[in-house]
Design a protein around this motif. Structure first.
Motif, PDB file in Angstrom:
ATOM      1  N   SER A  78       0.819  -1.213   0.000  1.00  0.00           N
ATOM      2  CA  SER A  78       0.000   0.000   0.000  1.00  0.00           C
ATOM      3  C   SER A  78       0.851   1.260   0.000  1.00  0.00           C
ATOM      4  O   SER A  78       0.346   2.366  -0.178  1.00  0.00           O
ATOM      5  CB  SER A  78      -0.917   0.017   1.227  1.00  0.00           C
ATOM      6  OG  SER A  78      -0.161   0.177   2.424  1.00  0.00           O
ATOM      7  N   GLY A  79       2.160   1.089   0.221  1.00  0.00           N
ATOM      8  CA  GLY A  79       3.051   2.240   0.259  1.00  0.00           C
ATOM      9  C   GLY A  79       3.164   2.864   1.631  1.00  0.00           C
ATOM     10  O   GLY A  79       3.869   3.857   1.818  1.00  0.00           O
ATOM     11  N   ALA A  80       2.467   2.299   2.617  1.00  0.00           N
ATOM     12  CA  ALA A  80       2.506   2.859   3.967  1.00  0.00           C
ATOM     13  C   ALA A  80       3.733   2.357   4.713  1.00  0.00           C
ATOM     14  O   ALA A  80       4.243   1.271   4.450  1.00  0.00           O
ATOM     15  CB  ALA A  80       1.241   2.468   4.723  1.00  0.00           C
ATOM     16  N   GLY A  81       4.197   3.159   5.657  1.00  0.00           N
ATOM     17  CA  GLY A  81       5.297   2.736   6.511  1.00  0.00           C
ATOM     18  C   GLY A  81       6.636   3.247   6.043  1.00  0.00           C
ATOM     19  O   GLY A  81       6.848   3.518   4.860  1.00  0.00           O
ATOM     20  N   GLY A  82       7.543   3.387   6.994  1.00  0.00           N
ATOM     21  CA  GLY A  82       8.873   3.889   6.703  1.00  0.00           C
ATOM     22  C   GLY A  82       9.161   5.141   7.498  1.00  0.00           C
ATOM     23  O   GLY A  82       8.293   5.674   8.197  1.00  0.00           O
ATOM     24  N   TYR A  83      10.398   5.613   7.402  1.00  0.00           N
ATOM     25  CA  TYR A  83      10.783   6.786   8.175  1.00  0.00           C
ATOM     26  C   TYR A  83      12.005   7.451   7.559  1.00  0.00           C
ATOM     27  O   TYR A  83      12.771   6.842   6.815  1.00  0.00           O
ATOM     28  CB  TYR A  83      11.060   6.415   9.633  1.00  0.00           C
ATOM     29  CG  TYR A  83      12.050   5.277   9.822  1.00  0.00           C
ATOM     30  CD1 TYR A  83      13.412   5.523   9.970  1.00  0.00           C
ATOM     31  CD2 TYR A  83      11.618   3.952   9.857  1.00  0.00           C
ATOM     32  CE1 TYR A  83      14.315   4.493  10.142  1.00  0.00           C
ATOM     33  CE2 TYR A  83      12.512   2.910  10.029  1.00  0.00           C
ATOM     34  CZ  TYR A  83      13.862   3.183  10.175  1.00  0.00           C
ATOM     35  OH  TYR A  83      14.759   2.156  10.340  1.00  0.00           O
ATOM     36  N   LEU A  84      12.145   8.736   7.872  1.00  0.00           N
ATOM     37  CA  LEU A  84      13.301   9.544   7.503  1.00  0.00           C
ATOM     38  C   LEU A  84      14.039   9.878   8.788  1.00  0.00           C
ATOM     39  O   LEU A  84      13.411  10.134   9.815  1.00  0.00           O
ATOM     40  CB  LEU A  84      12.841  10.829   6.809  1.00  0.00           C
ATOM     41  CG  LEU A  84      13.892  11.905   6.535  1.00  0.00           C
ATOM     42  CD1 LEU A  84      14.776  11.484   5.364  1.00  0.00           C
ATOM     43  CD2 LEU A  84      13.203  13.240   6.210  1.00  0.00           C
ATOM     44  N   PHE A  85      15.365   9.860   8.765  1.00  0.00           N
ATOM     45  CA  PHE A  85      16.107  10.184   9.984  1.00  0.00           C
ATOM     46  C   PHE A  85      17.267  11.119   9.670  1.00  0.00           C
ATOM     47  O   PHE A  85      17.825  11.119   8.572  1.00  0.00           O
ATOM     48  CB  PHE A  85      16.611   8.921  10.687  1.00  0.00           C
ATOM     49  CG  PHE A  85      17.515   8.050   9.855  1.00  0.00           C
ATOM     50  CD1 PHE A  85      18.890   8.250   9.828  1.00  0.00           C
ATOM     51  CD2 PHE A  85      16.993   7.011   9.097  1.00  0.00           C
ATOM     52  CE1 PHE A  85      19.723   7.450   9.068  1.00  0.00           C
ATOM     53  CE2 PHE A  85      17.817   6.196   8.329  1.00  0.00           C
ATOM     54  CZ  PHE A  85      19.181   6.416   8.317  1.00  0.00           C
ATOM     55  N   LEU A  86      17.612  11.949  10.654  1.00  0.00           N
ATOM     56  CA  LEU A  86      18.753  12.858  10.578  1.00  0.00           C
ATOM     57  C   LEU A  86      19.771  12.426  11.619  1.00  0.00           C
ATOM     58  O   LEU A  86      19.408  12.086  12.746  1.00  0.00           O
ATOM     59  CB  LEU A  86      18.310  14.298  10.844  1.00  0.00           C
ATOM     60  CG  LEU A  86      17.230  14.866   9.920  1.00  0.00           C
ATOM     61  CD1 LEU A  86      16.843  16.274  10.367  1.00  0.00           C
ATOM     62  CD2 LEU A  86      17.700  14.885   8.479  1.00  0.00           C
ATOM     63  N   GLY A  87      21.053  12.448  11.266  1.00  0.00           N
ATOM     64  CA  GLY A  87      22.080  11.944  12.167  1.00  0.00           C
ATOM     65  C   GLY A  87      22.310  10.463  11.939  1.00  0.00           C
ATOM     66  O   GLY A  87      21.674   9.838  11.084  1.00  0.00           O
ATOM     67  N   ASP A  88      23.221   9.880  12.736  1.00  0.00           N
ATOM     68  CA  ASP A  88      23.586   8.478  12.510  1.00  0.00           C
ATOM     69  C   ASP A  88      23.000   7.524  13.538  1.00  0.00           C
ATOM     70  O   ASP A  88      23.376   6.352  13.588  1.00  0.00           O
ATOM     71  CB  ASP A  88      25.109   8.328  12.480  1.00  0.00           C
ATOM     72  CG  ASP A  88      25.768   8.703  13.807  1.00  0.00           C
ATOM     73  OD1 ASP A  88      25.051   9.125  14.743  1.00  0.00           O
ATOM     74  OD2 ASP A  88      27.009   8.584  13.906  1.00  0.00           O
ATOM     75  N   ASP A  89      22.065   7.996  14.378  1.00  0.00           N
ATOM     76  CA  ASP A  89      21.510   7.140  15.427  1.00  0.00           C
ATOM     77  C   ASP A  89      20.859   5.876  14.881  1.00  0.00           C
ATOM     78  O   ASP A  89      20.857   4.836  15.540  1.00  0.00           O
ATOM     79  CB  ASP A  89      20.468   7.910  16.250  1.00  0.00           C
ATOM     80  CG  ASP A  89      21.115   8.890  17.223  1.00  0.00           C
ATOM     81  OD1 ASP A  89      22.356   8.946  17.248  1.00  0.00           O
ATOM     82  OD2 ASP A  89      20.385   9.594  17.941  1.00  0.00           O
ATOM     83  N   TYR A  90      20.269   5.966  13.696  1.00  0.00           N
ATOM     84  CA  TYR A  90      19.521   4.834  13.155  1.00  0.00           C
ATOM     85  C   TYR A  90      20.297   4.070  12.082  1.00  0.00           C
ATOM     86  O   TYR A  90      19.740   3.199  11.419  1.00  0.00           O
ATOM     87  CB  TYR A  90      18.183   5.320  12.591  1.00  0.00           C
ATOM     88  CG  TYR A  90      17.243   5.815  13.664  1.00  0.00           C
ATOM     89  CD1 TYR A  90      16.414   4.936  14.356  1.00  0.00           C
ATOM     90  CD2 TYR A  90      17.211   7.159  14.023  1.00  0.00           C
ATOM     91  CE1 TYR A  90      15.569   5.381  15.356  1.00  0.00           C
ATOM     92  CE2 TYR A  90      16.373   7.617  15.028  1.00  0.00           C
ATOM     93  CZ  TYR A  90      15.552   6.723  15.688  1.00  0.00           C
ATOM     94  OH  TYR A  90      14.723   7.172  16.688  1.00  0.00           O
ATOM     95  N   ILE A  91      21.563   4.404  11.907  1.00  0.00           N
ATOM     96  CA  ILE A  91      22.393   3.674  10.945  1.00  0.00           C
ATOM     97  C   ILE A  91      23.009   2.468  11.650  1.00  0.00           C
ATOM     98  O   ILE A  91      23.733   2.635  12.636  1.00  0.00           O
ATOM     99  CB  ILE A  91      23.506   4.569  10.367  1.00  0.00           C
ATOM    100  CG1 ILE A  91      22.901   5.787   9.667  1.00  0.00           C
ATOM    101  CG2 ILE A  91      24.369   3.776   9.394  1.00  0.00           C
ATOM    102  CD1 ILE A  91      23.937   6.765   9.133  1.00  0.00           C
ATOM    103  N   PRO A  92      22.735   1.247  11.207  1.00  0.00           N
ATOM    104  CA  PRO A  92      23.295   0.061  11.872  1.00  0.00           C
ATOM    105  C   PRO A  92      24.824   0.077  11.857  1.00  0.00           C
ATOM    106  O   PRO A  92      25.444   0.536  10.891  1.00  0.00           O
ATOM    107  CB  PRO A  92      22.756  -1.104  11.026  1.00  0.00           C
ATOM    108  CG  PRO A  92      21.561  -0.555  10.324  1.00  0.00           C
ATOM    109  CD  PRO A  92      21.867   0.892  10.073  1.00  0.00           C
ATOM    110  N   ARG A  93      25.408  -0.415  12.926  1.00  0.00           N
ATOM    111  CA  ARG A  93      26.870  -0.488  12.993  1.00  0.00           C
ATOM    112  C   ARG A  93      27.414  -1.567  12.058  1.00  0.00           C
ATOM    113  O   ARG A  93      28.528  -1.467  11.561  1.00  0.00           O
ATOM    114  CB  ARG A  93      27.319  -0.788  14.428  1.00  0.00           C
ATOM    115  CG  ARG A  93      27.133   0.371  15.391  1.00  0.00           C
ATOM    116  CD  ARG A  93      27.804   0.078  16.727  1.00  0.00           C
ATOM    117  NE  ARG A  93      27.609   1.166  17.667  1.00  0.00           N
ATOM    118  CZ  ARG A  93      28.344   2.265  17.706  1.00  0.00           C
ATOM    119  NH1 ARG A  93      29.324   2.419  16.832  1.00  0.00           N
ATOM    120  NH2 ARG A  93      28.109   3.203  18.591  1.00  0.00           N
TER     121      ARG A  93
END
Length: 292
Positions: A78-93
């Motif tokens: 349906s195209g629903a869901g997801g997110y935008l983030f700023l910074g590296d907090d959500y970037i996996p190590r």
């Protein structure tokens, strides 16, 4: 053309502490033309670039975030869901694949360079010919140069025959195929098709590949036909550029590191944002204050 605005924004840290910052942001209007011809055709409200006036760079210069941003779009049909983030907090190590990016010769659109485009084991671009790649969430579909697209369509016809035949009466997309059985979703047909892959220069003998599964380049039309969500970029000026659009970015976390000038990706569940473990916020803030 557009308008810039300066406003005071308030940010809430992980420890609940509030911080104010004067931020410049803007909105472009009357944006028309080809994506790669001018930066004005790609500017957005937030200005997510690596330039000094971009939102991530402004926040990073104040020590609020690291100079990175990214997005993660759900595979929900349906195209629903997801997110935008700023910074590296959500970037996996771990697990991210990173490749260098650079500005184009006559614009500020950041591109990576791919060595090979494959459909399964078949190479679609000319041997030894380097192709530029742009990851663009503003494009609904993915675009290949004419040569690569022609070979892809030939490969699809060969692999799908005799269960699928081209249906020119379906105008949903330029290339659609009718199957000899009812099709309700991509899940019904994805096992008939091979993945696409963009292969980049190796790093320390490790391959770096952006894989596109069949469900991320095929679209089911209202007629129940299987249509190709990869269009001809040459007809609109992209004769040596691959544009990876929304259809092929779903189910992947894509991040841009402005300091290292790299773009990275990893297959990810985009329905549940997860922060990576890191130094506690109170200690990070204390260390930053010591360095200022």
């Amino acid at each position: 053309m557009g308008v810039y605005v300066r406003d005071s924004m308030q940010f809430v840290g992980e420890d609940g502490e509030r911080e104010n910052a004067d931020i410049v942001f803007g909105c472009g209007y009357d944006q028309q033309g080809v994506l790669l011809n001018a930066l004005e055709t790609t500017d957005g409200v937030l200005g997510l670039t690596n330039k000094a006036l971009s939102l991530p760079t402004q926040l990073a210069s104040r020590g609020i975030i690291s100079n990175a941003f990214g997005h993660c779009m759900s595979t929900d049909p349906s195209g629903a869901g997801g997110y935008l983030f700023l910074g590296d907090d959500y970037i996996p190590r771990w697990g991210m694949t990173w490749v260098p990016i650079r500005d184009g010769p006559a614009d500020d659109v950041r591109r990576a360079q791919v060595k090979q485009i494959n459909h399964g084991d078949q190479q679609l671009n000319a041997q030894g010919k380097l192709t530029q790649v742009v990851f663009d969430t503003g494009s609904t579909y993915t675009y290949f140069p004419d040569e690569a697209l022609t070979r892809l369509i030939s490969s699809l016809k060969e692999a799908a025959s005799p269960r699928f035949v081209q249906d020119d009466s379906d105008k949903t997309l330029p290339f659609c195929m009718k199957s000899d059985f009812p099709v309700r979703s991509v899940e019904d047909v994805k096992h008939f098709f091979k993945p696409l892959s963009l292969q980049f220069e190796k790093r320390f003998f490790f391959s770096r590949t952006f894989n596109i599964r069949p469900e991320h380049y095929l679209v089911i039309s209202d007629k129940g036909n299987v249509c190709l969500g990869v269009l001809n970029g040459t007809t609109i000026g992209y004769d040596s550029v691959v544009i990876v659009g929304d259809v092929s970015l779903r189910g992947k976390l894509v991040a841009y590191d402005n300091d290292k000038n790299e773009v990275g990706w990893v297959d990810f569940d985009c329905t549940n944002p997860r922060k990576r473990s890191r130094i506690p916020s109170f200690l990070r803030r204390a260390l930053r204050n010591q360095l200022l």
